[in-house]
Motif scaffolding. Structure first.
Motif, PDB file in Angstrom:
ATOM      1  N   TYR A  55      41.475  41.816  25.551  1.00 27.49           N
ATOM      2  CA  TYR A  55      41.470  41.469  26.064  1.00 27.49           C
ATOM      3  C   TYR A  55      42.023  42.934  27.700  1.00 27.49           C
ATOM      4  O   TYR A  55      42.380  42.420  28.544  1.00 27.49           O
ATOM      5  CB  TYR A  55      42.730  40.255  26.912  1.00 27.49           C
ATOM      6  CG  TYR A  55      41.882  38.843  26.037  1.00 27.49           C
ATOM      7  CD1 TYR A  55      41.595  38.667  27.411  1.00 27.49           C
ATOM      8  CD2 TYR A  55      42.285  38.261  25.062  1.00 27.49           C
ATOM      9  CE1 TYR A  55      41.070  36.170  26.225  1.00 27.49           C
ATOM     10  CE2 TYR A  55      42.272  37.703  24.484  1.00 27.49           C
ATOM     11  CZ  TYR A  55      41.471  36.051  25.001  1.00 27.49           C
ATOM     12  OH  TYR A  55      40.414  35.555  25.005  1.00 27.49           O
ATOM     13  N   ALA A  56      42.332  43.157  27.133  1.00 23.88           N
ATOM     14  CA  ALA A  56      42.099  45.142  27.790  1.00 23.88           C
ATOM     15  C   ALA A  56      41.466  45.271  29.283  1.00 23.88           C
ATOM     16  O   ALA A  56      42.294  45.879  30.341  1.00 23.88           O
ATOM     17  CB  ALA A  56      41.848  46.678  27.508  1.00 23.88           C
ATOM     18  N   ALA A  57      40.934  44.574  29.334  1.00 23.37           N
ATOM     19  CA  ALA A  57      39.641  44.539  30.782  1.00 23.37           C
ATOM     20  C   ALA A  57      40.365  43.826  32.248  1.00 23.37           C
ATOM     21  O   ALA A  57      40.437  43.842  32.860  1.00 23.37           O
ATOM     22  CB  ALA A  57      38.335  44.456  30.717  1.00 23.37           C
ATOM     23  N   LEU A  58      41.114  42.736  31.497  1.00 28.70           N
ATOM     24  CA  LEU A  58      42.248  42.120  32.586  1.00 28.70           C
ATOM     25  C   LEU A  58      43.573  43.099  33.230  1.00 28.70           C
ATOM     26  O   LEU A  58      44.122  42.314  33.926  1.00 28.70           O
ATOM     27  CB  LEU A  58      42.098  40.455  32.137  1.00 28.70           C
ATOM     28  CG  LEU A  58      41.379  39.444  31.471  1.00 28.70           C
ATOM     29  CD1 LEU A  58      41.795  39.005  30.551  1.00 28.70           C
ATOM     30  CD2 LEU A  58      40.256  40.088  32.380  1.00 28.70           C
ATOM     31  N   HIS A  59      43.845  43.687  32.492  1.00 30.74           N
ATOM     32  CA  HIS A  59      44.604  44.851  32.251  1.00 30.74           C
ATOM     33  C   HIS A  59      45.477  44.957  34.177  1.00 30.74           C
ATOM     34  O   HIS A  59      44.182  45.660  34.216  1.00 30.74           O
ATOM     35  CB  HIS A  59      45.726  45.140  31.086  1.00 30.74           C
ATOM     36  CG  HIS A  59      45.814  44.639  30.661  1.00 30.74           C
ATOM     37  ND1 HIS A  59      47.061  44.073  29.775  1.00 30.74           N
ATOM     38  CD2 HIS A  59      44.836  44.738  29.330  1.00 30.74           C
ATOM     39  CE1 HIS A  59      47.084  43.490  28.749  1.00 30.74           C
ATOM     40  NE2 HIS A  59      46.190  43.789  28.467  1.00 30.74           N
ATOM     41  N   GLY A  60      46.103  44.491  34.978  1.00 27.29           N
ATOM     42  CA  GLY A  60      46.176  45.052  36.157  1.00 27.29           C
ATOM     43  C   GLY A  60      45.419  44.762  37.491  1.00 27.29           C
ATOM     44  O   GLY A  60      45.016  45.090  38.427  1.00 27.29           O
ATOM     45  N   ARG A  61      44.574  43.568  36.976  1.00 28.33           N
ATOM     46  CA  ARG A  61      44.146  43.055  37.502  1.00 28.33           C
ATOM     47  C   ARG A  61      44.355  41.678  38.277  1.00 28.33           C
ATOM     48  O   ARG A  61      45.060  41.125  37.465  1.00 28.33           O
ATOM     49  CB  ARG A  61      42.711  42.814  37.665  1.00 28.33           C
ATOM     50  CG  ARG A  61      42.045  44.455  37.578  1.00 28.33           C
ATOM     51  CD  ARG A  61      40.087  44.071  36.918  1.00 28.33           C
ATOM     52  NE  ARG A  61      39.695  44.018  37.818  1.00 28.33           N
ATOM     53  CZ  ARG A  61      38.155  44.033  37.930  1.00 28.33           C
ATOM     54  NH1 ARG A  61      37.707  44.518  37.455  1.00 28.33           N
ATOM     55  NH2 ARG A  61      37.550  43.611  39.317  1.00 28.33           N
ATOM     56  N   GLY A  62      44.292  41.118  39.059  1.00 33.97           N
ATOM     57  CA  GLY A  62      44.011  39.633  40.080  1.00 33.97           C
ATOM     58  C   GLY A  62      43.542  39.186  40.040  1.00 33.97           C
ATOM     59  O   GLY A  62      42.965  38.935  40.587  1.00 33.97           O
TER      60      GLY A  62
END
Length: 318
Positions: A55-62
């Motif tokens: 799920y790394a692609a979700l990190h730091g985004r909202g």
């Protein structure tokens, strides 16, 4: 509204994306990127894999909201929530009526019906574990997001792009006309919800920032198996005679059929969801759209269907 959809390129998720885009939402898709790659050009896609925990692609985004179409076991949901944290406003989890206890429930049951005990120690999904795993997922979402959690419990979903048998089997069979073998009772109640109605409920719940659990069930008017098959024939312009055959000769869970002990599971109340914005597409409209879509794709084999010879043998014994 910025919406992240976990999944979104298959059946229900595809309808959710369509509806969100129609409403003018900014949609982002998160998937493995293996199916539906031709869909939704211009919509941002993040690549990951629930099975490997990527799920790394979700990190730091909202996002303002996330719609989780792809969570089936607690690990899936837990990893997604860990990656998203508090960077989402609302977490809407797509669940199932399989969460409910099957026995001791009468017609008209609502979202407060007792659920099955949660299961967390397996990821092998079958009749015994699918619902309990969904219960565990629901519990985890509510525990993490509280009043920012929304649960949509799908009944049997029907519509274009459904690769399962379900309504598609009966649409296709009724269109051929003649004597139609029905494993079970013509009087069995049956509920199918149009995938686009379920998607519109999801969109409205997000727009209204509404918490709680909601049934997504249809059609607009209560029907029976005989009524559903007759509707399919009428839409196709064919004539049918529905012939009951013993259910045990095929399967107790032939497309849309249920043993009499489970008939109340096909009579759940849509009242709360209707009040929250669930539309009520007439069954004939859903049938017409499924018929057109199935013919356009060339009517490929279905996962569960009677061959002409199997049906003829059953009819000869009726």
């Amino acid at each position: 509204m910025r919406i992240l959809i976990l999944g979104g390129t298959s059946f229900v998720g595809r309808a959710v994306v369509d509806d969100a885009l129609r409403r003018g939402a900014e949609v982002t898709l998160f998937s493995r990127g293996r199916t539906g790659t031709e869909l939704f050009p211009g919509v941002p896609r993040l690549i990951g894999d629930r099975d490997t925990g990527d799920y790394a692609a979700l990190h730091g985004r909202g996002w303002d909201a996330v719609v989780d179409v792809s969570g089936y076991v607690p690990r899936h949901v837990g990893q997604a929530m860990a990656a998203l944290g508090d960077r989402v406003g609302r977490y809407l989890f797509i669940s199932s009526h399989a969460v409910y206890l099957r026995m001791g429930v009468g017609p008209g049951s609502d979202e407060d019906t007792p659920r099955r005990p949660p299961v967390r120690d397996t990821e092998e999904l079958d009749e015994d574990t699918y619902g309990p795993c969904k219960v565990a997922c629901e519990d985890d979402v509510v525990a993490r997001y509280g009043s920012r959690a929304t649960i949509v419990r799908l009944g049997k979903v029907a519509g274009p792009h459904d690769v399962q048998s379900g309504l598609t089997y009966w649409v296709r069979r009724a269109a051929r006309g003649g004597r139609v073998a029905l494993p079970g009772s013509p009087e069995q109640p049956v509920q199918v919800v149009d995938s686009r109605d379920a998607a519109r409920l999801v969109g409205q719940l997000l727009l209204d920032d509404r918490a709680g659990a909601f049934h997504a069930v249809g059609p607009a008017e209560p029907t029976t198996m005989a009524g559903l098959i007759s509707t399919c024939a009428r839409v196709a312009g064919s004539q049918v005679e529905v012939v009951p055959v013993p259910a045990e000769a095929v399967s107790p869970f032939f497309p849309l059929t249920r043993p009499e002990s489970l008939w109340p599971t096909q009579q759940r109340s849509p009242a709360r969801a209707r009040a929250a914005g669930l539309p009520a597409t007439p069954l004939a409209v859903t049938v017409a759209d499924v018929l057109a879509w199935d013919r356009e794709r060339g009517e490929p084999p279905l996962p569960h269907e009677l061959s002409a010879s199997q049906e003829a043998e059953l009819l000869a014994q009726a």
